[in-house]
Design an enzyme around this catalytic site. Structure first.
Site, short mmCIF file in Angstrom:
data_model
loop_
_atom_site.label_atom_id
_atom_site.label_comp_id
_atom_site.label_asym_id
_atom_site.label_seq_id
_atom_site.Cartn_x
_atom_site.Cartn_y
_atom_site.Cartn_z
N CYS A 1 -8.48 2.67 6.48
CA CYS A 1 -7.73 3.14 5.32
C CYS A 1 -8.38 2.64 4.02
O CYS A 1 -8.79 1.48 3.94
CB CYS A 1 -6.31 2.60 5.46
N SER B 1 1.76 -5.46 3.05
CA SER B 1 3.20 -5.40 3.28
C SER B 1 3.94 -6.54 2.57
O SER B 1 5.09 -6.84 2.89
CB SER B 1 3.49 -5.41 4.79
N ASN C 1 -3.55 -7.10 8.20
CA ASN C 1 -4.40 -6.97 7.01
C ASN C 1 -4.39 -8.24 6.17
O ASN C 1 -5.37 -8.57 5.52
CB ASN C 1 -4.06 -5.70 6.23
N SER D 1 0.97 -10.10 9.87
CA SER D 1 0.31 -8.97 9.24
C SER D 1 -1.21 -9.03 9.46
O SER D 1 -1.87 -9.97 9.02
CB SER D 1 0.63 -8.99 7.74
N GLU E 1 0.10 -0.95 15.80
CA GLU E 1 -0.53 0.35 15.48
C GLU E 1 -1.39 0.83 16.65
O GLU E 1 -1.34 2.00 17.04
CB GLU E 1 -1.41 0.21 14.22
N CYS F 1 0.87 -1.18 0.00
CA CYS F 1 0.00 0.00 0.00
C CYS F 1 0.91 1.23 0.00
O CYS F 1 2.14 1.11 0.14
CB CYS F 1 -0.88 0.00 1.25
N CYS G 1 2.95 5.94 8.68
CA CYS G 1 2.03 6.24 7.57
C CYS G 1 1.20 7.47 7.97
O CYS G 1 0.68 7.53 9.08
CB CYS G 1 1.13 5.04 7.32
N HIS H 1 5.35 -5.25 8.28
CA HIS H 1 5.15 -6.64 8.70
C HIS H 1 5.51 -7.62 7.60
O HIS H 1 4.62 -8.25 7.01
CB HIS H 1 3.70 -6.85 9.14
FE1 F3S Z 1 -1.10 3.36 5.71
FE2 F3S Z 1 -3.31 2.25 4.90
FE3 F3S Z 1 -1.05 1.14 4.36
S1 F3S Z 1 -2.94 3.16 6.87
S2 F3S Z 1 0.28 1.67 6.05
S3 F3S Z 1 -1.75 3.13 3.58
S4 F3S Z 1 -2.89 0.05 4.94
#
Ligand code: F3S
Length: 275
Positions: free
Chosen positions: A194, A266, A224, A222, A125, A12, A95, A40
């Site tokens: 996000c 990641s 996500n 991770s 986080e 991302c 981020c 991660h």
């Molecule tokens: Fe930031 Fe969203 Fe990636 S908060 S680290 S852009 S998953």
């Protein structure tokens, strides 16, 4: 076997930015260190360590004159202060979307609001955000929100500010909010999920619904990636989460004509390509 790759699979914006900052720092020739895993993914961390970025596990391991890179998930205020007091130079790869959550809870508390976060209480986080205010309540989902909200029976007008872990599953957020809206009359809602997470999750759901099997690539740590796997399992009966190509479950995939492939935010492109 036909393989369909989700368009949003992989890094991302926040992770790509942190990796770019790490590479630039390594190339600068300064004495550079990463505080914990800046993203991660163990493979990517090993690659960055190979470029000369040593990993330290606490600010106390930093020495005067070090350049310390902070992870994409962010650090607590105490970590920032400890690094400053040791005479290190901080390169902050938090981020911007996570930094915004830190700012919201800090300001909410200063305004007299009770900060509440929906997310995994052990995730870095969330721990980082917790370190930017003094009384953050963290709930992993609607069941915990409900039992807390019921304790507010005589103070339903308590001023509350609620935020989400950036990688939270949207259904968990929506169902938690439903309860808060019912029980609390003075609620300020900050939807901090996000977009990158949301896009990945919706694409994964659509893809999982039309394939014979799904492969989700990412580090087991991770959040996500884990959520992508959970979402795929709601739409497809054969879902495999792996870290790299060596873990491909050939037996499980043997009679799948069409396989969907997605990856956490990641997971490096090189690993996705190999898979
Ligand atoms: Fe930031 Fe969203 Fe990636 S908060 S680290 S852009 S998953």
């Amino acid at each position: 076997m036909e393989v369909i790759l989700a368009r949003s699979a992989g890094f991302c914006f926040g992770v790509a930015r942190a990796v770019r900052m790490a590479e630039e720092l390594a190339a600068s020739g300064r004495r550079a260190k990463m505080l914990g895993h800046i993203i991660h993914n163990d493979y990517e961390i090993a690659r960055l360590a190979g470029l000369g970025l040593a990993v330290i596990s606490s600010p106390q391991e930093a020495e005067e004159g070090d350049c310390v890179l902070l992870r994409a998930h962010g650090e607590s205020r105490a970590a920032h202060e400890a690094l400053a007091s040791r005479g290190t130079q901080v390169v902050d790869a938090t981020c911007p979307k996570v930094a915004r959550v830190q700012q919201i809870v800090r300001e909410a508390e200063a305004e007299g609001r009770h900060p509440v976060m929906i997310g995994d209480p052990r995730h870095p986080e969330v721990l980082g955000v917790k370190g930017w205010c003094s009384g953050l309540e963290v709930f992993s989902g609607p069941a915990e929100v409900l039992s807390w909200a019921q304790t507010l029976a005589n103070s339903t007008d308590l001023p509350i500010a609620v935020v989400a872990q950036t990688t939270l599953r949207r259904e968990i957020w929506e169902s938690s909010l439903k309860i808060l809206k019912k029980q609390c009359t003075n609620l300020k809602i900050f939807d901090t999920i996000c977009n990158a997470t949301h896009t990945r999750q919706s694409e994964a759901a659509l893809l999982a619904a039309k394939v014979d099997a799904m492969v989700v690539v990412g580090d087991p740590k991770s959040a996500n990636t884990k959520h992508l796997t959970e979402i795929c399992r709601l739409h497809c009966s054969r879902v495999f989460q792996i870290e790299c190509a060596d873990e491909l479950p050939w037996k499980g995939l043997s009679d799948s004509a069409v396989v969907g492939l997605t990856a956490g935010a990641s997971t490096p492109a090189s690993i996705i390509k190999e898979v």
